[in-house]
Scaffold this active site. Structure first.
Site, mmCIF file in Angstrom:
data_model
loop_
_atom_site.group_PDB
_atom_site.id
_atom_site.type_symbol
_atom_site.label_atom_id
_atom_site.label_comp_id
_atom_site.label_asym_id
_atom_site.label_seq_id
_atom_site.Cartn_x
_atom_site.Cartn_y
_atom_site.Cartn_z
ATOM 1 N N ASP A 8 3.853 -10.213 -3.021
ATOM 2 C CA ASP A 8 4.694 -11.358 -2.690
ATOM 3 C C ASP A 8 4.813 -12.196 -3.967
ATOM 4 O OD1 ASP A 8 2.336 -12.841 -2.926
ATOM 5 O OD2 ASP A 8 2.362 -13.581 -0.862
ATOM 6 N N CYS A 65 -1.169 -10.363 -3.485
ATOM 7 C CA CYS A 65 -0.630 -11.672 -3.136
ATOM 8 C C CYS A 65 -1.555 -12.706 -3.759
ATOM 9 C CB CYS A 65 -0.480 -11.843 -1.619
ATOM 10 S SG CYS A 65 -1.988 -11.864 -0.648
ATOM 11 N N THR A 67 -4.228 -14.342 -2.587
ATOM 12 C CA THR A 67 -5.640 -14.047 -2.336
ATOM 13 C C THR A 67 -5.893 -12.592 -1.974
ATOM 14 O OG1 THR A 67 -5.465 -14.540 0.031
ATOM 15 C CG2 THR A 67 -6.074 -16.381 -1.464
ATOM 16 N N HIS A 98 -16.744 5.767 0.149
ATOM 17 C CA HIS A 98 -17.322 5.678 1.490
ATOM 18 C C HIS A 98 -16.305 5.449 2.590
ATOM 19 C CE1 HIS A 98 -21.536 4.436 -0.169
ATOM 20 N NE2 HIS A 98 -20.984 5.437 -0.851
ATOM 21 N N HIS A 133 -19.698 10.116 5.619
ATOM 22 C CA HIS A 133 -18.648 9.094 5.688
ATOM 23 C C HIS A 133 -17.453 9.579 6.512
ATOM 24 C CE1 HIS A 133 -21.033 7.019 2.759
ATOM 25 N NE2 HIS A 133 -20.931 8.029 1.915
#
Length: 151
Positions: A8, A65, A67, A98, A133
């Site tokens: 963004d 973005c 954060t 993992h 995993h």
């Protein structure tokens, strides 16, 4: 490997750095924007990347973005997506080994371009370990398959 990347307005600068990194690594990518500095809605950029990964059009996706939080939440709404919000190299490696993460999210207001490049390089070049995993990833997929069945 083919990667879809988008951001963004809050992640444009790091997105450009990561495109440069992928060119250096000879990784094919498609850029899904945004091409502006004005405010846009992150789901409009996260979901198309996640859908391209989920339908097999690309192998992985990268989202940026401010954060990384909004992008990761949005991407994880798409069935089959395991988007990891990562701001350190150790987590980038671990989430590939993992969790077999297929989308990476980062925040431009949280980390700088140098660290973003390091994280992306590790994430792009680390393979899934499988083994124990795989069972855990299978449980996530099973839940996704059953959620609409009312189970």
């Amino acid at each position: 490997m083919k990667v879809a990347i988008s951001s963004d307005h809050g992640g444009v600068n790091i997105r450009e750095e990561l495109k440069s990194l992928m060119e250096e690594l000879n990784i094919e990518y498609i850029d899904l924007g945004c091409e502006c500095g004005t405010s846009v809605d992150y789901p409009d950029y996260a979901v198309p990347v996640a859908e391209k990964v989920a339908n097999g059009e690309v192998d992985r996706g990268i989202l940026v973005c401010g954060t990384g939080i909004g992008m990761s939440i949005s991407a994880n709404k798409v069935k089959g997506i395991r988007c990891a919000l990562v701001h350190d190299v150790f987590s980038a490696k671990a989430t590939r080994e993992h969790n077999d993460s297929n989308v990476l999210a980062m925040g431009e207001r949280v980390i700088g371009p140098g660290l973003a490049r390091e994280i992306a390089k590790v994430w792009l070049t680390t393979e899934f370990e499988g083994g124990r995993h795989s069972k855990r990833i299978g449980k996530i997929s099973e839940y996704e398959d059953n959620i609409n069945k009312g189970c």
